[in-house]
Design a protein around this motif. Structure first.
Motif, PDB file in Angstrom:
ATOM      1  N   GLY B  26       7.224 -20.314 -40.049  1.00 20.78           N
ATOM      2  CA  GLY B  26       7.853 -20.749 -38.815  1.00 20.78           C
ATOM      3  C   GLY B  26       8.299 -19.627 -37.898  1.00 20.78           C
ATOM      4  O   GLY B  26       8.747 -19.874 -36.790  1.00 20.78           O
ATOM      5  N   ASP B  27       8.177 -18.383 -38.350  1.00 18.93           N
ATOM      6  CA  ASP B  27       8.489 -17.265 -37.460  1.00 18.93           C
ATOM      7  C   ASP B  27       7.198 -16.450 -37.276  1.00 18.93           C
ATOM      8  O   ASP B  27       6.126 -16.888 -37.668  1.00 18.93           O
ATOM      9  CB  ASP B  27       9.628 -16.419 -38.039  1.00 18.93           C
ATOM     10  N   ASP B  28       7.290 -15.270 -36.659  1.00 20.30           N
ATOM     11  CA  ASP B  28       6.085 -14.464 -36.506  1.00 20.30           C
ATOM     12  C   ASP B  28       5.565 -13.978 -37.843  1.00 20.30           C
ATOM     13  O   ASP B  28       4.381 -13.714 -38.006  1.00 20.30           O
ATOM     14  CB  ASP B  28       6.352 -13.277 -35.576  1.00 20.30           C
ATOM     15  N   ALA B  29       6.467 -13.811 -38.801  1.00 25.17           N
ATOM     16  CA  ALA B  29       6.082 -13.415 -40.156  1.00 25.17           C
ATOM     17  C   ALA B  29       7.177 -13.906 -41.085  1.00 25.17           C
ATOM     18  O   ALA B  29       8.273 -14.253 -40.638  1.00 25.17           O
ATOM     19  CB  ALA B  29       5.935 -11.887 -40.238  1.00 25.17           C
ATOM     20  N   ALA B  30       6.869 -13.958 -42.358  1.00 21.96           N
ATOM     21  CA  ALA B  30       7.875 -14.311 -43.351  1.00 21.96           C
ATOM     22  C   ALA B  30       8.621 -13.054 -43.776  1.00 21.96           C
ATOM     23  O   ALA B  30       8.130 -11.937 -43.594  1.00 21.96           O
ATOM     24  CB  ALA B  30       7.221 -14.962 -44.553  1.00 21.96           C
ATOM     25  N   VAL B  31       9.802 -13.220 -44.341  1.00 22.06           N
ATOM     26  CA  VAL B  31      10.544 -12.100 -44.906  1.00 22.06           C
ATOM     27  C   VAL B  31      10.789 -12.400 -46.383  1.00 22.06           C
ATOM     28  O   VAL B  31      11.323 -13.458 -46.725  1.00 22.06           O
ATOM     29  CB  VAL B  31      11.895 -11.883 -44.195  1.00 22.06           C
ATOM     30  N   GLY B 118       3.234 -18.219 -45.023  1.00 16.21           N
ATOM     31  CA  GLY B 118       2.639 -18.008 -43.717  1.00 16.21           C
ATOM     32  C   GLY B 118       1.332 -18.762 -43.601  1.00 16.21           C
ATOM     33  O   GLY B 118       0.628 -18.950 -44.595  1.00 16.21           O
ATOM     34  N   GLY B 119       1.035 -19.201 -42.398  1.00 17.23           N
ATOM     35  CA  GLY B 119      -0.196 -19.940 -42.202  1.00 17.23           C
ATOM     36  C   GLY B 119      -0.736 -19.745 -40.811  1.00 17.23           C
ATOM     37  O   GLY B 119       0.011 -19.426 -39.879  1.00 17.23           O
TER      38      GLY B 119
END
Lengths: 318, 318
Positions: B26-31, B118-119
């Protein structure tokens, strides 16, 4: 030539050899070592021939862009890119195509100290899946969710150039040779704002990269942050080439197309001076285009409200 | 339905919520947060419709297998799978197809405590790129490069079933209904040997998963380890269904096709007892098929040397 020879020949010759990579390409998986803090960012973006780039795009540009769009996601998180994997599907194991693809990919990887640690090469329709892992610095990471009322909204560089670049490539827009070269370059060789993202970590309250169009991406940011915003179309930073084309093409390309891979970010008032300093240090325009506030996202032009589709670029183009 | 709605609807409902994921889809990348030791394994595998699976394969099986082949790589490293990203390209945003694909993918992810972080969903020819990161345990990781003269060579489960499964699906092999269901299951739902890989870490000297065929994959292992090996075709573990088909189909499927996703591994003599114990504990046959030694890889059958193509399954099938 089989899969193994091809990977060997074109990708193992990369020059980046990171100290935190214990085992690179050539085993069932790579082995890497996360830094002491342990925080990583993980992203993936896929490019499909004929969808994300015109089918006749040069292989070097495709290789460059496949990595650039992923670097842009890492930039939007304020992290430092580190390790990439590449899933490449192509119709024929064409050596010349692969050599140029690899050169575009690896040159950009080198610029950002990214090591390719895994690959999978397959026959099939042209499709490039890159996954990139980055390292979060001591200032923490940026997300879409931290914007607060009163924050200023900025965008880096200029917007809309990639949209016009596609029109130039398509033959639907005629511009001077020089402007054409510039706009095509912005489409095929977007510059991921990695240094900017890192500089903004700990200062910006939220960030997103402009891949789906400014309207859509600002919508995502405001949604995630549960805030509204007021934006001014007149404030959008346009390149000289866009300004020259503006009377014919209008503002829509700059607002809704995306593919520019600039960063859009929000900054609490206390950090506005830092933004100006960062802009000077990176020699990169950072333009204020609005302010966070209200309960919805509104755009004005010459003071009048503008009606816009809420959707930017959609990946299921018909 | 646009890209964001689709990802929301089908993939955000996963039940796995790992404590080491700070920010998911849901963001530009996962953390994510790496463990204290910091060592991770990273792999990617791409499945292409009509290349890696028959075009008419059910979406739930495709979703399952796309993750399974990556889990198998993590298994071959002796690591624990943790975080996945998915790049999915499909011709139409067909909701029913996506729902079944997601159910196959997420059910297997849940079994191995893998979180999708991520998708990227795109319109285009059917192509599934999965990237998987795993965590190296305290016993360290396995690689292809550690086999030494005198080590025993083992393979898990049975080999050749996926090859016959494809022949059953193609209609080129006729078997009983029960054998057909078994063989198709082995093709469409290979069981990644994750627990086995973890148990072998610190005991096996080298390991590889059998994706390209036993001959090719053993060749890779011996190449990486710079050793030769003597293998006995008669010792290969075949399933009852394969044994019943053997008079007609011969040994080639078991030797050169791959797609079984069993583990092939080498064990120093001092650890052979451990292998037998692990086999009992996991209720999984682990069969000795040869020994490391000599300066090339030789296969014998009933004591006679066997001549084999050195290449197993090649991804550029014509």
């Amino acid at each position: 030539l089989d899969e193994f020879d091809l990977i060997d020949r074109f990708f193992r010759r990369q020059r980046v050899q990171r100290e935190d990579v214990a085992l690179g390409i050539g085993d069932d998986a790579a082995v890497v070592r996360a830094p002491a803090d342990g925080r990583l960012v993980v992203t993936t973006d896929v490019l499909v021939g004929g969808v994300h780039f015109p089918a006749h795009t040069g292989p070097s540009d495709i290789g460059y862009k496949a990595l650039a769009v992923n670097l842009s996601d890492i930039a939007a998180m304020g992290a430092s890119p580190a390790w990439a994997t590449l899933g490449l599907t192509l119709p024929d194991p064409d050596e010349s195509w692969l050599e140029h693809f690899a050169s575009g990919f690896l040159a950009l990887a080198e610029r950002h100290c990214v090591q390719l640690v895994g690959g999978d090469l397959t026959g099939g329709p042209l499709c490039i899946a890159v996954q990139l892992t980055g390292i979060v610095g001591t200032s923490g990471y940026l997300s879409r969710g931290g914007a607060r009322d009163g924050d200023e909204i900025y965008v880096s560089g200029t917007v809309g150039d990639a949209a016009l670049g596609l029109q130039v490539v398509d033959g639907t827009l005629r511009v001077s040779e020089q402007d054409g070269a510039y706009l095509r370059g912005r489409l095929n060789r977007p510059v991921p704002r990695v240094e900017l993202g890192r500089a903004l970590a700990g200062r910006a309250s939220a960030a997103i990269d402009v891949s789906d169009g400014l309207v859509a991406d600002l919508g995502h940011l405001c949604n995630s942050s549960r805030v509204g915003a007021s934006l001014e179309v007149d404030a959008l930073p346009l390149s000289p080439a866009y300004r020259r084309a503006l009377p014919g093409v209008g503002w829509e390309a700059a607002l809704t197309f995306g593919d520019d891979y600039e960063l859009c970010f929000t900054v609490p008032l206390g950090y506005v001076d830092d933004v100006e300093r960062i802009s000077r240090e990176l020699d990169l325009p950072l333009t204020r285009i609005g302010r966070v506030g209200g309960d919805k996202v509104t755009w004005t032009m010459e003071g009048e409200p503008l009606s816009l589709s809420e959707h930017g670029y959609q990946h299921f183009r018909k």
